[in-house]
Design a protein around this motif. Structure first.
Motif, PDB file in Angstrom:
ATOM      1  N   UNK A 136       0.860  -1.088   0.086  1.00 22.45           N
ATOM      2  CA  UNK A 136      -0.018   0.003   0.033  1.00 22.45           C
ATOM      3  C   UNK A 136       0.929   1.055   0.128  1.00 22.45           C
ATOM      4  N   UNK A 137       0.772   2.311   0.904  1.00 20.44           N
ATOM      5  CA  UNK A 137       1.328   3.439   0.963  1.00 20.44           C
ATOM      6  C   UNK A 137       1.023   4.100   2.148  1.00 20.44           C
ATOM      7  N   UNK A 138       1.853   5.000   2.691  1.00 17.75           N
ATOM      8  CA  UNK A 138       1.390   5.712   3.814  1.00 17.75           C
ATOM      9  C   UNK A 138       0.219   6.541   3.292  1.00 17.75           C
ATOM     10  N   UNK A 174      -1.638 -15.551   6.350  1.00 22.28           N
ATOM     11  CA  UNK A 174      -1.628 -14.308   7.024  1.00 22.28           C
ATOM     12  C   UNK A 174      -2.038 -13.191   5.924  1.00 22.28           C
ATOM     13  N   UNK A 175      -2.437 -11.904   6.305  1.00 14.92           N
ATOM     14  CA  UNK A 175      -2.850 -11.154   5.186  1.00 14.92           C
ATOM     15  C   UNK A 175      -2.131  -9.398   5.958  1.00 14.92           C
ATOM     16  N   UNK A 176      -1.189  -8.716   5.181  1.00 21.24           N
ATOM     17  CA  UNK A 176      -0.549  -7.622   5.809  1.00 21.24           C
ATOM     18  C   UNK A 176      -0.209  -6.834   4.866  1.00 21.24           C
ATOM     19  N   UNK A 177      -0.431  -5.524   4.963  1.00 18.22           N
ATOM     20  CA  UNK A 177      -0.114  -4.285   4.180  1.00 18.22           C
ATOM     21  C   UNK A 177       1.252  -3.695   4.615  1.00 18.22           C
ATOM     22  N   UNK A 178       2.210  -3.182   3.634  1.00 18.25           N
ATOM     23  CA  UNK A 178       3.419  -2.481   3.995  1.00 18.25           C
ATOM     24  C   UNK A 178       2.957  -1.114   3.315  1.00 18.25           C
ATOM     25  N   UNK A 179       3.276  -0.198   4.235  1.00 21.53           N
ATOM     26  CA  UNK A 179       2.829   1.273   3.830  1.00 21.53           C
ATOM     27  C   UNK A 179       4.022   2.049   3.698  1.00 21.53           C
ATOM     28  N   UNK A 180       4.797   2.212   2.512  1.00 24.55           N
ATOM     29  CA  UNK A 180       5.928   2.977   2.469  1.00 24.55           C
ATOM     30  C   UNK A 180       5.843   4.402   2.245  1.00 24.55           C
ATOM     31  N   UNK A 181       6.420   5.336   2.561  1.00 21.21           N
ATOM     32  CA  UNK A 181       6.647   6.794   2.128  1.00 21.21           C
ATOM     33  C   UNK A 181       7.152   6.817   0.749  1.00 21.21           C
ATOM     34  N   UNK A 226      11.818  -4.503   1.088  1.00 21.39           N
ATOM     35  CA  UNK A 226      11.885  -5.922   1.036  1.00 21.39           C
ATOM     36  C   UNK A 226      12.369  -6.694   1.988  1.00 21.39           C
ATOM     37  N   UNK A 227      12.962  -5.947   3.185  1.00 23.02           N
ATOM     38  CA  UNK A 227      13.199  -6.849   4.565  1.00 23.02           C
ATOM     39  C   UNK A 227      12.219  -7.176   5.209  1.00 23.02           C
ATOM     40  N   UNK A 228      11.291  -6.008   5.016  1.00 20.69           N
ATOM     41  CA  UNK A 228      10.050  -6.078   5.851  1.00 20.69           C
ATOM     42  C   UNK A 228       9.179  -7.386   5.496  1.00 20.69           C
ATOM     43  N   UNK A 229       9.175  -7.392   3.995  1.00 23.92           N
ATOM     44  CA  UNK A 229       8.296  -8.679   3.304  1.00 23.92           C
ATOM     45  C   UNK A 229       9.003  -9.770   3.744  1.00 23.92           C
ATOM     46  N   UNK A 230      10.343  -9.932   3.633  1.00 19.05           N
ATOM     47  CA  UNK A 230      11.067 -10.932   3.933  1.00 19.05           C
ATOM     48  C   UNK A 230      10.827 -11.421   5.481  1.00 19.05           C
ATOM     49  N   UNK A 231      10.621 -10.551   6.486  1.00  9.90           N
ATOM     50  CA  UNK A 231      10.328 -10.860   7.832  1.00  9.90           C
ATOM     51  C   UNK A 231       8.752 -11.326   7.823  1.00  9.90           C
ATOM     52  N   UNK A 232       8.045 -10.833   7.107  1.00 10.67           N
ATOM     53  CA  UNK A 232       6.459 -11.341   7.022  1.00 10.67           C
ATOM     54  C   UNK A 232       6.336 -12.810   6.541  1.00 10.67           C
ATOM     55  N   UNK A 233       7.593 -13.260   5.924  1.00  5.45           N
ATOM     56  CA  UNK A 233       7.574 -14.466   5.560  1.00  5.45           C
ATOM     57  C   UNK A 233       8.376 -15.457   6.328  1.00  5.45           C
ATOM     58  N   UNK A 234       9.036 -15.027   7.343  1.00  2.01           N
ATOM     59  CA  UNK A 234       9.915 -15.721   8.208  1.00  2.01           C
ATOM     60  C   UNK A 234       9.142 -16.865   8.853  1.00  2.01           C
ATOM     61  N   UNK A 244      -0.969  -2.929   9.223  1.00  2.00           N
ATOM     62  CA  UNK A 244      -0.502  -1.877   8.439  1.00  2.00           C
ATOM     63  C   UNK A 244       0.949  -1.649   8.839  1.00  2.00           C
ATOM     64  N   UNK A 245       1.995  -1.917   8.070  1.00  2.00           N
ATOM     65  CA  UNK A 245       3.301  -1.782   8.628  1.00  2.00           C
ATOM     66  C   UNK A 245       3.918  -0.700   7.916  1.00  2.00           C
ATOM     67  N   UNK A 246       3.929   0.635   8.550  1.00  2.00           N
ATOM     68  CA  UNK A 246       4.228   1.838   7.885  1.00  2.00           C
ATOM     69  C   UNK A 246       6.140   1.870   7.916  1.00  2.00           C
ATOM     70  N   UNK A 247       6.598   2.160   6.625  1.00  2.00           N
ATOM     71  CA  UNK A 247       7.969   2.425   6.588  1.00  2.00           C
ATOM     72  C   UNK A 247       7.865   3.845   6.130  1.00  2.00           C
ATOM     73  N   UNK A 248       8.100   4.810   6.931  1.00  2.00           N
ATOM     74  CA  UNK A 248       7.817   6.128   6.466  1.00  2.00           C
ATOM     75  C   UNK A 248       8.755   7.175   7.141  1.00  2.00           C
ATOM     76  N   UNK A 249       9.900   6.677   7.945  1.00  2.00           N
ATOM     77  CA  UNK A 249      10.487   7.748   8.559  1.00  2.00           C
ATOM     78  C   UNK A 249      10.042   8.417   9.591  1.00  2.00           C
ATOM     79  N   UNK A 250       9.173   7.625  10.466  1.00  2.00           N
ATOM     80  CA  UNK A 250       8.452   8.267  11.465  1.00  2.00           C
ATOM     81  C   UNK A 250       7.250   8.783  11.416  1.00  2.00           C
ATOM     82  N   UNK A 251       6.664   8.780  10.072  1.00  2.00           N
ATOM     83  CA  UNK A 251       5.395   9.270   9.721  1.00  2.00           C
ATOM     84  C   UNK A 251       4.328   8.420  10.651  1.00  2.00           C
ATOM     85  N   UNK A 252       3.459   8.878  11.282  1.00  2.00           N
ATOM     86  CA  UNK A 252       2.373   8.119  11.975  1.00  2.00           C
ATOM     87  C   UNK A 252       0.819   8.637  11.891  1.00  2.00           C
TER      88      UNK A 252
END
Length: 252
Positions: A136-138, A174-181, A226-234, A244-252
């Motif tokens: 997804x996205x921030x 499992x079903x998850x979303x990664x939300x980058x900035x 990609x490391x976050x996706x890799x972790x979700x498959x660990x 919703x896993x936000x990878x956005x430099x501190x954006x909340x």
């Protein structure tokens, strides 16, 4: 190599975030089908990585997804990791958003994700383990100024993910979303040109606008996603579901 014997499918897997995820999963032993609309791009990145398998597929077309996923399953077995990554990112103000622009955004970012997951999960459900990851996205957790169509689709895929996580709660899926900035990909290059034209600023200033929108004031590397996706498959990620896993430099 904990993904040895697993089949992953990554849409938009020839460039950017999708390619970074595909390479990461292949490194952990998965056989990864990478999809996209440009055969040459897919074949080029797969040429030096035997774990990547190119497949031309257009996520805007149901027949293309149905046939594409079926051929991937026939070649490499059930899809046990589905990464719905393919998407477009372009901003327009409300008064400049015509129906063709809106429909193309929805078809690519939202309907394409739904169809990819639907077709992949048909085979995944016959196994004893699976991971569905939506990129997804921030902008999917807050509004993005000047990007109403994009934001709407990225909110939509989060709703899709959350509903699926509820539907299959207690199963090994499992079903998850990664939300980058803003991530350092070709999309940034295209958006620099778009912002430059719309705002009448230099390319340097257009880039600074996007970098400045990330709270830690730098672009995010695709490998951080990609490391976050890799972790979700660990092996120990089974309790992470509906997030919703936000990878956005501190954006909340």
């Amino acid at each position: 190599m904990h993904l040895q014997g697993k089949h992953a499918l990554v849409t938009g897997g020839g460039t950017g975030i999708g390619l970074a995820i595909a390479r990461s999963l292949a490194q952990d032993g998965a056989e990864v089908t990478i999809t996209g609309r440009r055969a040459g791009v897919l074949e080029q990145v797969a040429a030096d990585n035997p774990g990547l398998h190119p497949l031309v597929m257009d996520v805007r077309r149901e027949d293309s997804i149905v046939q594409g996923v079926a051929s991937a399953v026939a070649a490499r077995g059930p899809v046990q990791i589905c990464v719905a990554n393919a998407g477009i990112a372009e901003g327009r103000a409300l008064h400049n958003t015509d129906l063709d622009f809106w429909n193309n955004m929805v078809a690519t970012n939202l309907t394409g994700a739904f169809l990819t997951i639907r077709e992949s999960f048909g085979s995944m459900f016959q196994t004893d383990w699976g991971r569905v990851i939506i990129i997804s996205s921030i902008a999917g957790v807050r509004g993005l100024k000047g990007g109403l169509a994009y934001s709407a689709t990225k909110h939509g895929v989060i709703g899709l993910m959350r509903s699926l996580s509820e539907d299959y709660l207690g199963t090994p899926f499992t079903f998850n979303a990664i939300c980058p900035a803003y991530v350092e990909t070709d999309i940034i290059t295209r958006n620099v040109t778009s912002i430059k034209e719309r705002a009448g600023v230099s390319e340097e200033d257009a880039l600074k606008m996007m970098v400045g929108a990330n709270r830690h004031k730098r672009l995010i590397a695709p490998e951080e996603i990609s490391e976050a996706a890799r972790w979700l498959c660990s092996p120990h990620s089974g309790s992470v579901n509906g997030q919703t896993i936000q990878i956005a430099g501190g954006d909340i």
